[in-house]
Design a protein around this motif. Structure first.
Motif, PDB file in Angstrom:
ATOM      1  N   ASN A  11       4.123  17.702  -0.200  1.00 46.59           N
ATOM      2  CA  ASN A  11       4.888  17.933   1.029  1.00 46.59           C
ATOM      3  C   ASN A  11       3.982  18.493   2.107  1.00 46.59           C
ATOM      4  N   GLY A  12       4.144  17.998   3.340  1.00 43.36           N
ATOM      5  CA  GLY A  12       3.351  18.511   4.445  1.00 43.36           C
ATOM      6  C   GLY A  12       1.937  17.977   4.488  1.00 43.36           C
ATOM      7  N   ALA A  13       1.668  16.941   3.702  1.00 43.37           N
ATOM      8  CA  ALA A  13       0.312  16.407   3.668  1.00 43.37           C
ATOM      9  C   ALA A  13       0.022  15.548   4.891  1.00 43.37           C
ATOM     10  N   GLY A  14       1.060  15.133   5.631  1.00 45.68           N
ATOM     11  CA  GLY A  14       0.837  14.323   6.820  1.00 45.68           C
ATOM     12  C   GLY A  14       1.261  12.883   6.669  1.00 45.68           C
ATOM     13  N   LYS A  15       2.013  12.571   5.632  1.00 48.87           N
ATOM     14  CA  LYS A  15       2.392  11.186   5.366  1.00 48.87           C
ATOM     15  C   LYS A  15       3.291  10.627   6.473  1.00 48.87           C
ATOM     16  N   THR A  16       4.358  11.390   6.763  1.00 46.21           N
ATOM     17  CA  THR A  16       5.282  10.893   7.783  1.00 46.21           C
ATOM     18  C   THR A  16       4.629  10.893   9.163  1.00 46.21           C
ATOM     19  N   SER A  17       3.772  11.879   9.432  1.00 44.93           N
ATOM     20  CA  SER A  17       3.032  11.907  10.698  1.00 44.93           C
ATOM     21  C   SER A  17       2.216  10.634  10.851  1.00 44.93           C
ATOM     22  N   LEU A  18       1.600  10.205   9.753  1.00 42.75           N
ATOM     23  CA  LEU A  18       0.799   8.992   9.795  1.00 42.75           C
ATOM     24  C   LEU A  18       1.679   7.780  10.123  1.00 42.75           C
ATOM     25  N   LEU A  62       0.859  -1.170   0.000  1.00 39.71           N
ATOM     26  CA  LEU A  62       0.000   0.000   0.000  1.00 39.71           C
ATOM     27  C   LEU A  62       0.903   1.231   0.000  1.00 39.71           C
ATOM     28  N   ALA A  63       0.633   2.168  -0.905  1.00 39.01           N
ATOM     29  CA  ALA A  63       1.462   3.373  -0.951  1.00 39.01           C
ATOM     30  C   ALA A  63       0.672   4.561  -0.445  1.00 39.01           C
ATOM     31  N   ILE A  64       1.366   5.461   0.247  1.00 37.50           N
ATOM     32  CA  ILE A  64       0.735   6.708   0.668  1.00 37.50           C
ATOM     33  C   ILE A  64       1.449   7.827  -0.064  1.00 37.50           C
TER      34      ILE A  64
END
Lengths: 644, 260
Positions: free
Chosen positions: B42-49, B36-38
């Motif tokens: 930039n700043g969309a919250g991917k790493t936060s997730l 599954l890819a996210i």
């Protein structure tokens, strides 16, 4: 038992001789060197061979192999040959169209392919190679999920072979013994610079003759260690690796991965090594870089003992004089403090035979390795006739590629082409009668000669001097051929000569040379001798400088036939300069331009003049222009050197 | 406990830093063995997730279910033990240790011998060490890093360090692997190698893989499904083909240009 005239028969003999008691091969896998005994090797080959027969292998069938140096590669090749087939090696970096060409041209019916990468290439060209019945892979990584019955696992093939062995236990040995020495063993496809690659057909006796010749020149013992890292599709690995392994019993070690070769060489410390000239040169620079990065104590040892090594090497190999006790003592110290540790780092601790192939090796490199105790020898050969010449024993000469390998005959044709005859001369190019007729000459005594396409000549002592490709040679007024690149390359081996342009051709009565001294090295040389000089012009025109460079010219002349020898040379008053367009940026000569610029000097060298007055415009680095006026001496070589 | 055979379920997760809403009601699920890819700007919250998934951050609201665990209730140190491993955007390895030692260190959670036994290094502890080394050697072979086995990680080029980090994650034998931009800063050949390794890991051990990546071509090639985040909210979810033609994605992520 009949004669050991095929590779599989030699495997059978070695299996009977050594069995489980001796290691045949080793490969580093998952960080551990894993050993295979001769019986293990034999069983692997037996099951593979029977597996191929079960799947329909016939005598005379061709089978391609594409993969890295692994025991499985050697076993696959021997299994193909035991079944009467011909093994066709393909280089691992070949692209799908190249692979397709070789498979189709060789009429191969099976392909051994190491891994996913190679299998993917084969799947890409599958429709173009309809005759290939199966592809056998030996590294299943990434292939687990391939639902493709065309591909089968190496072990699956062996399982099929074991089933056949249950039914007919003697079939393998009887099939193996049907093989004859004249059967074709391998095809080696040569990368033609023009046109499609040609498949050189090599028979079993060809390989065995090559191996026996090498064995006479430089014997391998069954206690020797060998590291297999040259491409196995290449003739050299087939002769000096696989065949030599079967004939001498030496242990073949396989690297863990192509990237770990250097590390694995150190771990194994093989007894024999063959590197390209480039690789030897790289090793020297590697040592120099590492030394400059190491601690003070090590740097000091290097500084103290390397000159000792050079001195000893010069006495032993070049001046051939006895070494007195003082130097021997120093050398023993150097051995303990520097040479041995250095050889250990490079994996050269046990090396008895270190060979260089390809381009001529710079004497500086040879001297360096001699200083640390490794005597590198040149080796010259071809796919079609294997090893032609090599240096044997301590008879190593910088300017030659050695003497004919035992059993090989070398002859120079009228056009200077090197011809080779002997048991190694190949059987022709597969399905290419025209090229075969061009490459092979049969003389009155029914001997077969291979035309190498290389130009050379034999010097005193029977050493062969390699010049260049025949088509690169220039004809002299006398009708003799000469190679400017060879001559210039040989002269540039002198640390005191930076650049050279030689002049000669049908319109010139003899060969002459324009030489650039190496300002830095010659300057240092002059300082040591207490010679004072002011500028480049001054240094270049000193009588002492001329007589020193003269020795280098004499050295090169000695290796040349009379008409190709340099008769006159000048030491130029200025360096060839890329900024003035005299050289390309990669420091190659711009011959036509140099010809025009130095016309006066060149003309003078073909006259009776002993010097020539030059007045040339020069552009300085800062953009200013100036004029240099000087007299340049023309040096003539002695008549007796020129004659002979 | 997850339902409907979902291996991982993210339910209505909210996360904020002061006034910034990093994740806004994000929900999705992954089945066992899925890639599954996210993606998202930039700043969309991917790493936060991803940080929520390995319990580095605690969501303000919502639940994250993995197998039998509710991750929001677990302490962070338990994450690796229950079978979740991750790699980082900026590689986080022991730069002074060799490749081998970095991988062996990751085996620590699987080691049974106590300190005293390890000090004696005899019998069971020795045997155990050998067994772990065998696992690590398999990984070294798998990732084709034999030549840097003994090399100090700090001296390795970026592309190889990324590979070592993937190896360390593999050494944990995870059932869920979180990869944060595994291919940044790589050349095309290194990227293709990395893609092949990711596919092979997934195939060999049926590992569920959650991946953040900016190289769209590669994401489209290897992911089975894609989740698109924008300003902390999920704006789309679907197969690569669906995402390629999703108008909301085209607008948010790629401006008005087409994904072709």
């Amino acid at each position: 038992m009949n004669a050991l005239d095929t590779l599989p028969k030699n495997l059978l003999a070695a299996h009977k001789k050594y069995g489980e008691r001796k290691i045949a091969m080793r490969q580093k896998d998952r960080g551990i060197w894993r050993a295979h005994t001769w019986t293990d090797s034999y069983n692997q080959v037996r099951d593979l061979c029977l597996g191929l027969i079960s799947l329909g292998l016939q005598r005379g069938d061709k089978v391609c192999i594409i993969g890295d140096n692994d025991p499985q590669y050697f076993w696959a090749q021997l299994a193909i040959q035991a079944g009467g087939g011909v093994a066709v090696g393909i280089f691992t970096d070949s692209n799908p169209p190249e692979i397709q060409y070789i498979i189709s041209h060789s009429d191969s019916v099976f392909v051994f392919a190491k891994d996913q990468e190679q299998c993917d290439k084969l799947l890409e060209i599958r429709t173009q190679i309809p005759d290939v019945k199966r592809v056998i892979y030996w590294d299943d990584k990434g292939l687990w999920s391939y639902d493709e019955p065309w591909l089968i696992d190496y072990q699956e093939l062996q399982r099929i072979g074991q089933e056949l062995r249950m039914e007919t236990p003697d079939q393998f040995e009887s099939t193996l013994l049907q093989g004859k020495g004249d059967d074709l063993a391998i095809f080696c496809y040569t990368s033609g610079t023009t046109g499609e690659p040609k498949g050189a057909m090599i028979s079993h006796v060809n390989l065995i003759a090559g191996s026996d010749s090498a064995q006479l020149a430089d014997p391998r013992l069954d206690s020797d260690e060998y590291l297999s890292f040259l491409p196995p599709a290449w003739i050299t690995e087939n002769v000096l690796g696989l065949t030599q392994h079967l004939r001498s019993g030496m242990v073949v070690n396989f690297p863990e991965a192509p990237e770990t070769v250097q590390e694995n060489i150190r771990e194994i410390a093989p007894h024999a090594l063959l590197f390209s000239a480039r690789l030897w040169e790289n090793l020297v620079s590697l040592v120099q870089v590492k030394i400059s990065e190491t601690n003070l104590a090590n740097r000091l040892l290097y500084k103290i003992f390397l000159p000792v090594g050079y001195k000893i090497a010069a006495l032993r190999y070049e001046e051939r004089r006895p070494i007195d006790l003082f130097w021997r003592l120093l050398n023993a110290l150097g051995e303990a403090a520097l040479f041995r540790p250095l050889r250990d780092k490079l994996g050269l601790v046990r090396v008895k035979s270190a060979y260089s192939s390809g381009a001529a090796l710079n004497p500086q490199v040879i001297r360096f390795f001699r200083a640390i105790g490794v005597n590198i020898k040149q080796l010259y050969g071809s796919t079609e006739a294997q090893v032609h010449t090599l240096h044997i024993g301590d008879d190593v000469r910088f300017e030659t590629v050695g003497v004919p390998s035992p059993g090989q005959q070398v002859k120079i044709a009228e056009n200077s082409e090197i011809l080779i005859s002997g048991g190694t001369v190949f059987q022709g190019y597969y399905k290419n009668r025209e090229a075969t007729l061009q490459a092979l000459i049969i003389d009155e005594q029914n001997r077969r000669w291979f035309r190498t396409g290389d130009a050379g000549h034999l010097s005193e002592g029977g050493h062969l001097i390699y010049l260049d490709r025949v088509k690169e040679m220039i004809t002299l007024a006398s009708g003799e051929k000469y190679s400017p690149q060879y001559l210039e390359g040989q002269l540039k081996f002198s640390p005191y000569i930076r650049d050279v342009m030689t002049i000669g051709g049908e319109d010139k009565p003899y060969v002459a040379a324009l030489i650039n001294i190496d300002f830095e090295n010659v300057g240092r040389w002059a300082e040591k001798r207490g010679l004072s000089y002011t500028t480049f012009v001054d240094l270049s025109q000193k009588t002492e400088t001329y007589s020193m460079i003269r020795q280098d010219v004499e050295r090169v002349n000695r290796g040349l036939p009379g008409p190709a020898r340099i008769q006159k040379f000048v030491l130029l008053h200025k360096e060839f300069d890329a900024d003035e367009g005299e050289l390309t940026r990669t420091r190659k000569l711009r011959r036509n331009l140099l010809y025009q610029r130095y016309q006066t000097i060149i003309d003078a060298m073909y006259s009776e003049a002993e010097s020539v007055y030059v007045r040339a415009a020069v552009r300085y680095r800062d953009g200013r222009e100036g004029v240099v006026e000087t007299t340049v001496r023309i040096e003539s070589m002695d008549a007796e050197v020129i004659a002979a | 406990m997850t339902s409907n055979n979902h291996h991982l379920e993210v339910e209505n997760v909210f996360l904020s830093f002061g006034g910034i809403q990093a994740l806004n009601d994000v929900s999705f699920a992954a089945t066992k063995g899925e890639i599954l890819a996210i993606i998202g700007p930039n700043g969309a919250g991917k790493t936060s997730l991803l940080n929520c998934l390995n319990n580095f951050y605690h969501p303000d609201a919502g639940r994250i279910l993995f197998e039998n665990y509710d991750l929001t209730r677990l302490p962070a140190y338990r994450i690796a033990r229950i079978g979740i491993a991750r790699t980082f955007q900026q590689t986080a390895l022991y730069t002074g240790l060799s490749t081998l030692d970095n991988l062996m260190a990751a085996r620590h959670i699987h080691m049974r011998s106590g300190m005293l036994r390890c000090l004696v290094y005899w019998g069971a502890a020795h045997k155990e060490d050998i067994a772990h080394r065998a696992v690590v050697e398999e990984i070294i072979d798998f990732l084709e890093i034999e030549h840097i086995r003994k090399a100090i990680v700090g001296a390795l080029p970026h592309g190889l360090r990324k590979r070592v980090e993937l190896g360390r994650a593999m050494a944990l034998e995870p059932r869920l692997l979180l990869l944060d931009e595994p291919m940044t800063g790589m050349n095309q050949e290194e990227k293709e190698d990395m893609a092949r390794f990711i596919l092979d890991i997934n195939e060999r051990s049926n590992t569920t893989i959650l991946l953040i990546e900016h190289d769209m071509g590669l994401v489209m090639d290897i992911a089975e499904r894609i989740i698109v985040l924008d300003f902390g909210s999920k704006i789309a979810e679907g197969t690569p083909e669906e995402i390629r033609h999703d108008q909301a994605v085209i607008n948010a992520y790629l401006g008005k240009a087409s994904l072709q």
